[in-house]
Design a protein around this motif. Structure first.
Motif, PDB file in Angstrom:
ATOM      1  N   ILE A  14      -9.681  -5.653  -5.140  1.00  7.32           N
ATOM      2  CA  ILE A  14      -9.438  -5.082  -3.838  1.00  7.32           C
ATOM      3  C   ILE A  14      -8.340  -3.983  -4.272  1.00  7.32           C
ATOM      4  N   GLN A  15      -8.395  -2.860  -3.939  1.00  7.35           N
ATOM      5  CA  GLN A  15      -7.282  -1.821  -4.149  1.00  7.35           C
ATOM      6  C   GLN A  15      -7.078  -0.602  -3.073  1.00  7.35           C
ATOM      7  N   GLN A  16      -6.005  -0.065  -2.952  1.00  5.53           N
ATOM      8  CA  GLN A  16      -5.711   0.679  -2.226  1.00  5.53           C
ATOM      9  C   GLN A  16      -6.079   2.172  -2.603  1.00  5.53           C
ATOM     10  N   VAL A  17      -6.778   3.004  -1.559  1.00  6.84           N
ATOM     11  CA  VAL A  17      -7.374   4.105  -1.972  1.00  6.84           C
ATOM     12  C   VAL A  17      -6.829   5.450  -1.275  1.00  6.84           C
ATOM     13  N   SER A  18      -6.686   6.614  -1.472  1.00  7.21           N
ATOM     14  CA  SER A  18      -6.209   7.744  -1.000  1.00  7.21           C
ATOM     15  C   SER A  18      -6.962   7.911   0.317  1.00  7.21           C
ATOM     16  N   GLN A  19      -6.492   8.884   1.315  1.00  5.35           N
ATOM     17  CA  GLN A  19      -7.179   9.155   2.313  1.00  5.35           C
ATOM     18  C   GLN A  19      -8.434   9.813   1.959  1.00  5.35           C
ATOM     19  N   ASP A  56       8.009   2.621   0.593  1.00  7.04           N
ATOM     20  CA  ASP A  56       7.386   1.672  -0.118  1.00  7.04           C
ATOM     21  C   ASP A  56       7.032   0.278   0.527  1.00  7.04           C
ATOM     22  N   ARG A  57       8.008  -0.065   1.337  1.00 10.13           N
ATOM     23  CA  ARG A  57       8.240  -1.250   1.976  1.00 10.13           C
ATOM     24  C   ARG A  57       7.150  -1.181   3.173  1.00 10.13           C
ATOM     25  N   LEU A  58       6.240  -2.294   3.361  1.00  7.84           N
ATOM     26  CA  LEU A  58       5.276  -2.212   4.610  1.00  7.84           C
ATOM     27  C   LEU A  58       6.101  -3.154   5.667  1.00  7.84           C
ATOM     28  N   SER A  59       6.250  -2.656   6.546  1.00 12.47           N
ATOM     29  CA  SER A  59       6.902  -3.357   7.858  1.00 12.47           C
ATOM     30  C   SER A  59       5.614  -4.127   8.646  1.00 12.47           C
ATOM     31  N   GLY A 103       7.432  -4.659  -0.441  1.00 15.15           N
ATOM     32  CA  GLY A 103       6.698  -3.575  -1.398  1.00 15.15           C
ATOM     33  C   GLY A 103       5.163  -3.745  -1.114  1.00 15.15           C
ATOM     34  N   ARG A 104       4.659  -2.607  -0.927  1.00 18.59           N
ATOM     35  CA  ARG A 104       3.268  -2.332  -0.599  1.00 18.59           C
ATOM     36  C   ARG A 104       2.355  -2.879  -1.883  1.00 18.59           C
ATOM     37  N   LYS A 105       2.713  -2.500  -3.131  1.00 19.38           N
ATOM     38  CA  LYS A 105       2.045  -2.955  -4.398  1.00 19.38           C
ATOM     39  C   LYS A 105       2.180  -4.646  -4.453  1.00 19.38           C
TER      40      LYS A 105
END
Length: 124
Positions: A14-19, A56-59, A103-105
């Protein structure tokens, strides 16, 4: 391990992708799909229209940040994830993610490392 009865992508990829990479076919979650209560009002210093660059922090308490995070997860090779997979990740963030992981990562890496083990406990 595979998702969705063996048809889906391996979670370890699973990975993060750009819009820009987000396809129209992606089964994006909406506010009404989420199982938990969130604040939908940006706090001082946050901008719900700039979720990627906001911090960077995910609330985990702010719905627009959680929704953005969930909808930008992809499987191996950029394969879309089913809504149920994204909802399992929502539960993991809400109920299982240790508060010491910031952090998101780091959160993303924790989800990848723990999905296979924790998904069996998904209560919905």
């Amino acid at each position: 391990m595979k998702f969705h009865g063996g048809r889906g992508p391996a979670l370890s990829t699973i990975q993060q992708v750009s819009q820009q990479e987000k396809d129209d076919d992606m089964p994006a979650l909406t506010k009404s799909d989420l199982h938990y209560e969130y604040s939908w009002k940006a706090v001082t210093g946050d901008d719900p229209n700039k979720t990627l660059i906001d911090a960077d922090r995910l609330s985990r308490a702010e719905g627009y940040e959680v929704l953005y995070f969930l909808n930008h997860l992809k499987g191996k090779g950029g394969v879309d994830l089913e809504k149920k997979t994204r909802l399992i990740v929502e539960w993991m963030l809400h109920a299982e993610l240790p508060g010491t992981i910031q952090g998101r990562k780091k959160i993303h890496d924790w989800v990848v490392a723990n999905f296979s083990t924790l998904k069996a406990g998904y209560p919905f």
